[in-house]
Design a protein around this motif. Structure first.
Motif, mmCIF file in Angstrom:
data_model
loop_
_atom_site.group_PDB
_atom_site.id
_atom_site.type_symbol
_atom_site.label_atom_id
_atom_site.label_comp_id
_atom_site.label_asym_id
_atom_site.label_seq_id
_atom_site.Cartn_x
_atom_site.Cartn_y
_atom_site.Cartn_z
ATOM 1 N N ALA A 62 -7.964 -11.660 1.667
ATOM 2 C CA ALA A 62 -7.336 -10.786 0.681
ATOM 3 C C ALA A 62 -6.141 -11.536 0.126
ATOM 4 O O ALA A 62 -5.294 -12.010 0.879
ATOM 5 C CB ALA A 62 -6.899 -9.471 1.323
ATOM 6 N N HIS A 73 -9.536 0.660 -3.242
ATOM 7 C CA HIS A 73 -9.072 0.526 -1.875
ATOM 8 C C HIS A 73 -7.645 0.932 -1.691
ATOM 9 O O HIS A 73 -7.158 0.951 -0.591
ATOM 10 C CB HIS A 73 -9.221 -0.931 -1.408
ATOM 11 N N ASN A 74 -7.045 1.160 -2.685
ATOM 12 C CA ASN A 74 -5.679 1.556 -2.443
ATOM 13 C C ASN A 74 -5.558 3.045 -2.602
ATOM 14 O O ASN A 74 -6.424 3.737 -3.043
ATOM 15 C CB ASN A 74 -4.717 0.813 -3.344
ATOM 16 N N VAL A 100 -9.914 -6.903 4.827
ATOM 17 C CA VAL A 100 -10.422 -5.712 5.509
ATOM 18 C C VAL A 100 -11.153 -4.890 4.449
ATOM 19 O O VAL A 100 -10.535 -4.213 3.630
ATOM 20 C CB VAL A 100 -9.286 -4.906 6.159
ATOM 21 N N GLU A 103 -5.965 -11.374 6.039
ATOM 22 C CA GLU A 103 -7.290 -10.998 6.511
ATOM 23 C C GLU A 103 -7.868 -9.936 5.571
ATOM 24 O O GLU A 103 -7.190 -8.974 5.209
ATOM 25 C CB GLU A 103 -7.159 -10.445 7.930
ATOM 26 N N LYS A 147 -2.930 -11.331 -1.959
ATOM 27 C CA LYS A 147 -1.934 -10.476 -2.609
ATOM 28 C C LYS A 147 -1.165 -11.323 -3.603
ATOM 29 O O LYS A 147 -0.529 -12.311 -3.248
ATOM 30 C CB LYS A 147 -0.988 -9.864 -1.570
ATOM 31 N N GLY A 197 -0.651 -2.795 -5.587
ATOM 32 C CA GLY A 197 0.520 -2.293 -4.905
ATOM 33 C C GLY A 197 1.655 -2.177 -5.890
ATOM 34 O O GLY A 197 1.477 -2.343 -7.096
ATOM 35 N N THR A 198 2.757 -1.871 -5.358
ATOM 36 C CA THR A 198 3.914 -1.745 -6.219
ATOM 37 C C THR A 198 4.245 -3.060 -6.889
ATOM 38 O O THR A 198 4.643 -3.109 -8.037
ATOM 39 C CB THR A 198 5.108 -1.271 -5.394
ATOM 40 N N ASP A 222 0.489 -3.622 5.174
ATOM 41 C CA ASP A 222 1.653 -3.363 4.343
ATOM 42 C C ASP A 222 2.936 -3.328 5.174
ATOM 43 O O ASP A 222 3.459 -2.263 5.501
ATOM 44 C CB ASP A 222 1.484 -2.068 3.568
ATOM 45 N N MET A 227 0.804 -1.178 0.000
ATOM 46 C CA MET A 227 0.000 0.000 0.000
ATOM 47 C C MET A 227 0.849 1.243 0.000
ATOM 48 O O MET A 227 0.548 2.219 0.638
ATOM 49 C CB MET A 227 -0.902 0.029 1.205
ATOM 50 N N ARG A 228 1.907 1.090 -0.586
ATOM 51 C CA ARG A 228 2.652 2.309 -0.696
ATOM 52 C C ARG A 228 2.096 3.063 -1.874
ATOM 53 O O ARG A 228 2.504 2.936 -2.990
ATOM 54 C CB ARG A 228 4.122 2.005 -0.852
ATOM 55 N N ASN A 229 1.133 3.800 -1.527
ATOM 56 C CA ASN A 229 0.398 4.496 -2.552
ATOM 57 C C ASN A 229 0.743 5.956 -2.465
ATOM 58 O O ASN A 229 0.809 6.535 -1.403
ATOM 59 C CB ASN A 229 -1.078 4.297 -2.319
ATOM 60 N N VAL A 284 -3.947 -7.043 -5.222
ATOM 61 C CA VAL A 284 -4.637 -7.641 -4.091
ATOM 62 C C VAL A 284 -6.085 -7.882 -4.500
ATOM 63 O O VAL A 284 -6.755 -6.961 -4.977
ATOM 64 C CB VAL A 284 -4.562 -6.745 -2.843
ATOM 65 N N GLN A 318 10.026 -8.143 -1.097
ATOM 66 C CA GLN A 318 9.096 -7.474 -0.189
ATOM 67 C C GLN A 318 8.026 -8.421 0.317
ATOM 68 O O GLN A 318 7.630 -8.369 1.474
ATOM 69 C CB GLN A 318 8.439 -6.286 -0.893
ATOM 70 N N HIS A 338 6.371 2.331 -4.289
ATOM 71 C CA HIS A 338 5.031 1.955 -3.978
ATOM 72 C C HIS A 338 4.039 2.870 -4.567
ATOM 73 O O HIS A 338 4.027 4.017 -4.393
ATOM 74 C CB HIS A 338 4.873 1.962 -2.520
ATOM 75 N N LEU A 385 -5.881 0.023 7.112
ATOM 76 C CA LEU A 385 -7.174 -0.404 6.601
ATOM 77 C C LEU A 385 -8.228 -0.300 7.691
ATOM 78 O O LEU A 385 -7.918 -0.392 8.885
ATOM 79 C CB LEU A 385 -7.085 -1.848 6.084
#
Ligand SMILES: Nc1ncnc2c1ncn2[C@@H]1O[C@H](COP(=O)(O)OP(=O)(O)OP(=O)(O)O)[C@@H](O)[C@H]1O
Length: 904
Positions: free
Chosen positions: A445, A299-300, A500, A498, A447, A427-428, A561, A1-3, A432, A464, A291, A550
């Motif tokens: 979830a 969601h991101n 979310v 999990e 990934k 994500g990067t 993340d 979630m490096r957004n 997900v 990562q 990210h 989240l």
């Protein structure tokens, strides 16, 4: 979630590419200016990408194949989130060519970090600033990437076995609470082991049990490989260079045009870059997590995190002239419509069985300007009852599973029973998805990262992911996203987490605007609780921000993340330049050593500001300027006036420039800003005690009060107010359920998570899936448990805890919704005088009570599902107890079915 915000948004890469002509010349000038020969750097990178200069400096994230695809409009927006304007994404450059060999062995996922012979030839990009240390020259492996490259997975200081100091002696009581039983099951993540320079991540289960299952990242490069190849089983010895690309991934963070230094680099940055010039970042890695994620997923969020050397940082910044820099949120970002963000449907459109159902979120993207398909393995023909992770255990082929028109035939993970559903975010390093287990009805979830043999991004992804697996498998806390397991399927690596469903705080802010103080306090308390737990395990998250937090539909907050997280073994270790710039602590920017855990506290303060304003501090500045402000100035970011005093004080406590002056997470939990935060989280409904009175009692339970904290008079007062308002406002049968459903994430009225436009909420709330009910996810019964290579749910304890919470029975020790350490009055000096009754605290109460009281009058339709359940429960009990027929039930406000107000 490096957004990331647009100024280092991935999509900018496309713009950069579009304007490649002019930027090329600008790059050239930059090269001359800094006396760097990009050509020599690129050429000198053995095993690295031989891409053109423009590629070499671009962001790794944007090299994502997914980003390279021609996206839908929503996706274009999705990848350009920012606090400023966004631009339409342009096609990404071609993926780099990173010939490498990745080998699989039976042991799972491994890295053989042999030093590269060309270790000193790592490209240094374009600025002589934080020059990455020549990794190969280090004598101590712990120096590699600050030891965080694989966070306990690779570096010697972060072993994941039982000798982990965090596991042995550094756990907090919370840690112990949530950790018990997590390492016992075979195949559990705890079996991750590190031995010298190779390690095996046991949780990553190979479906090819008799084939090499490890993905070995060693220093063997196959420069002749011109194109990326899927990491499929027919490639027995894919080897990935661990330093240049995998360990340090110089081209992973810098090569993606979305964060292209060229694109983002402007005059201002160039000027500001002088600030960094004299800095020596001895532990800097080039492995930036570039990210970014796709807001289009819904969601991101759009904040970038960075891990890498400062040169990359400088180039990341978006100039105001960039089309991606805009103070005006993109319509898509503000659009509440789920359709623009969530790409439901199936999975791999390119799969031959997919029936041609295309999904732009999937595993097909243009490469070299052409659509390049990467096929998922075909699902097996038969289904076994073995582990959901077993190779033959595919529900996809189950004849009992009807295929809806909107769902592609191919599950993401053919070897498991988890079917890949809608895209949650990007994500990067991957995507997900919602995972659904048709057998158990559980959701998770998923990934997914596609690993290519010759792609630096894949290597970085694997690194990562491995890091996340390693860390997450050791964590168990209600405010941390629970790790379920992982597996490798063909060229894909999956982490099951999990689910979310509420999305990230960043996303909520984008969609609904700033939070109210009550929500901020509650969320902050929960974040702190997770941090306190994490820090008690000597682990620093290093990327705390709204995008990585989240929220579930009940207002429960989960840290997520952990790709940048690091286990700290010593008192203090060098701080690698990782994180998201606007949330980055000064000591990180200045590369000074200090109390590492405190970087999360700083970031938390930034996140509180983010929640209050929708933007992180210093967001009015461009990246480099912001970092200069953070790192060098004495200024504090502006704190909004609408925050009450304790909120302001909390932020100031967090944003102390000297990390040693910052309170710890545990200390901050005693701060009045969070200590008395209203527990918004909704408990999961369960069987009501036979003699349990309704009304206030249920209200108490629904509020989560009493589950992990002692009540103060304030709480009693609050409840009294609630009770009063409930009795006054519940006049309709439609409100029958309200006493048990009064809590909500933010605010009962206009709550983002209760808003009708919020599909995550609806999904989560309305879904009868057992995943939402811990009662169905006990460890042994889960399909994730057992079987060959299966990774059991390690949230067994959590499930137990949740079960303890059924019916809202208070259990002060379970910490279920109390989030963290026990609440005792051991406030540090700084908090004295801010206890209930103090002027500051009293100041808060009216508004807080008002908000809380509103929860009681929330329209019934927002809680239809739960409300009906409650009513059904009550009716059933009442019928049994009193032999009352349904048609005679008294549903008046005074009826026992509608809630009593005579205490617990
Ligand atoms: N457990 C989860 N439940 C629901 N959604 C999730 C979950 N994990 C991730 N997501 C969604 O997927 C998006 C991407 O996830 P995530 O950021 O963890 O991927 P990533 O590859 O680690 O990204 P990056 O490392 O670039 O930050 C998130 O923004 C979030 O919206």
């Amino acid at each position: 979630m490096r957004n990331m915000p647009s100024w280092w948004g991935k999509s900018s890469s496309k713009e950069a590419k579009k304007k490649s002509g002019s930027k090329e010349s600008f790059i050239d000038s930059l090269h001359r200016k800094f006396k760097f020969s990009s050509e020599s750097r690129v050429n000198g990178r053995s095993g690295g990408s031989r891409r053109p200069c423009s590629d070499a400096i671009s962001e790794k994230g944007s090299r994502s194949p997914l980003e390279s695809r021609s996206p839908s409009p929503s996706k274009q927006v999705a990848r350009t989130q920012s606090f400023a304007e966004r631009s339409i994404s342009q096609p990404l450059p071609l993926p780099g060519q990173h010939p490498a060999h990745v080998g699989r062995t039976d042991s799972g996922f491994s890295i053989s970090p042999k030093p590269r012979s060309d270790k000193c030839s790592k490209p240094l990009l374009f600025l002589p600033l934080p020059r990455p240390r020549c990794i190969g020259g280090r004598s101590n492996r712990a120096d590699f990437d600050d030891g965080d490259m694989n966070t306990g997975s690779v570096s010697s200081d972060t072993s994941v076995d039982s000798e982990d100091p965090a596991d042995s002696g550094l756990r907090s009581p919370q840690a112990i609470d949530y950790e018990s039983g997590t390492r016992t099951a075979a195949g559990s993540p705890s079996s991750v082991m590190l031995k010298d320079q190779s390690f095996t991540v046991a949780p990553v289960i190979s479906r090819e049990a008799k084939k090499p299952a490890n993905i070995s990242f060693i220093n063997q490069i196959s420069p002749s490989s011109p194109k990326r190849r899927p990491l499929s089983s027919h490639v027995p010895n894919l080897q990935v260079p661990y330093q240049g690309a995998f360990w340090s991934a110089p081209d992973s963070s810098m090569s993606s045009p979305s964060r292209s230094p060229i694109r983002a680099f402007g005059t201002e940055q160039a000027v500001n870059s002088a600030f960094w010039a004299p800095k020596t970042y001895t532990d800097v890695t080039i492995a930036g997590s570039g990210h970014g994620s796709s807001p289009g997923s819904g969601h991101n969020s759009g904040h970038n995190s960075m891990g890498g050397d400062m040169s990359g940082q400088l180039f990341w910044q978006q100039s105001k002239g960039s089309p991606e820099y805009s103070p005006v949120p993109s319509p898509r970002l503000t659009s509440p419509g789920p359709g623009s963000r969530i790409h439901s449907g199936a999975v791999t459109p390119i799969h031959p069985r997919a029936g041609g159902a295309l999904n732009d979120s999937q595993t097909s993207w243009p490469d070299d300007g052409k659509q390049q398909s990467h096929r998922l393995p075909l699902p097996p023909v038969t289904i076994s009852n073995a582990s959901p992770f077993s190779h033959s255990n595919s529900a996809a082929t189950s004849p009992s599973v009807p295929r809806s028109p909107g769902r592609a035939e191919n599950p993401a993970s053919p070897g498991s029973r988890w079917k890949k559903g809608k895209l949650l975010g990007r994500g990067t390093f991957g995507h997900v998805y919602v995972g659904f287990n048709s057998e158990s009805g559980e959701m998770c979830a998923m990934k997914e990262v596609t690993l290519f043999s010759d792609d630096a991004k894949s290597k970085e992804s694997a690194k990562q992911l491995t890091q996340e697996i390693t860390l997450l498998s050791r964590l168990r806390h209600p405010n941390i996203v629970q790790y379920y397991g992982s597996e490798s399927v063909g060229d894909k690596l999956y982490i099951y987490l999990e689910y979310v469903s509420g999305g990230s705080i960043y996303k909520l802010l984008q969609d609904y605007g700033q939070f109210g103080e009550l929500a901020i306090r509650s969320y902050t308390q929960q974040i702190l609780s997770g941090l306190a737990y994490l820090h008690a395990k000597n682990t620093v998250h290093r990327d705390i921000k709204g995008a990585n937090i989240l929220v579930d539909p009940n207002g429960r907050v989960k840290l997520a993340d952990f790709g940048m997280a690091k286990h700290i073994t010593g008192q203090s270790c060098p701080l690698s330049f990782k994180g998201s710039p606007y949330w980055m602590a000064p000591e990180v920017i200045k590369n000074s050593s200090g109390a590492n855990l405190a970087v999360d506290i700083w970031s938390l303060g930034c996140t509180v500001l983010e929640m209050a304003t929708t933007k992180p501090p210093w967001s009015q500045y461009e990246g480099v300027a912001a970092m200069f402000k953070i790192g060098n100035s004495k200024e504090l970011p502006a704190i909004p006036d609408h925050l009450l005093d304790d909120g302001k004080d909390f932020i100031r406590q967090c944003l102390q420039r000297n990390p040693l002056h910052r309170p710890t997470a545990a200390q901050l939990l005693e701060h009045p800003f969070v200590k008395y935060a209203a527990p918004l989280a909704r408990p999961i409904l369960g069987p009501e005690p036979s003699d349990s009175p309704a009304g206030v009692a249920n209200g108490v339970k629904a509020l989560g009060i009493g589950q992990s904290r002692n009540f103060s008079n304030l709480d009693s007062d609050r409840l009294a107010i609630h009770s009063s308002r409930v009795s006054k406002t519940h006049h309709h049968t439609s409100d029958l359920h309200i006493p048990r459903n009064i809590s909500c994430p933010v605010s009962p009225i206009g709550s983002p998570l209760l808003h009708s436009r919020s599909p995550p909420h609806l999904n989560g709330r309305m879904s009868p899936s057992p995943i939402s009910s811990p009662r169905t996810t006990s460890g042994s019964s889960t399909p994730l448990t057992g079987g060959s290579g299966a990774i059991p749910f390690i949230h067994l304890k959590q499930s137990i805890n949740l079960q303890e919470g059924f019916g809202g029975i208070s259990n002060p020790s379970n910490g279920l919704y109390g989030n963290g350490p026990s609440y005792h009055d051991s406030s540090p000096d700084m908090f004295r005088g801010k206890q209930p009754g103090s002027p500051i605290f009293s100041e808060l109460m009216p508004s807080e009570n008002d908000v809380l009281a509103k929860q009681f009058v929330r329209p019934a339709h927002t809680e239809q599902y739960n409300g009906q359940s409650v009513l059904a429960d009550r009716v059933s009990r009442q019928l049994l107890k009193d032999h009352v027929k349904m048609n005679r039930l008294d549903l008046s406000p005074k009826s026992p079915l509608t809630g009593r107000t005579n205490g617990v």
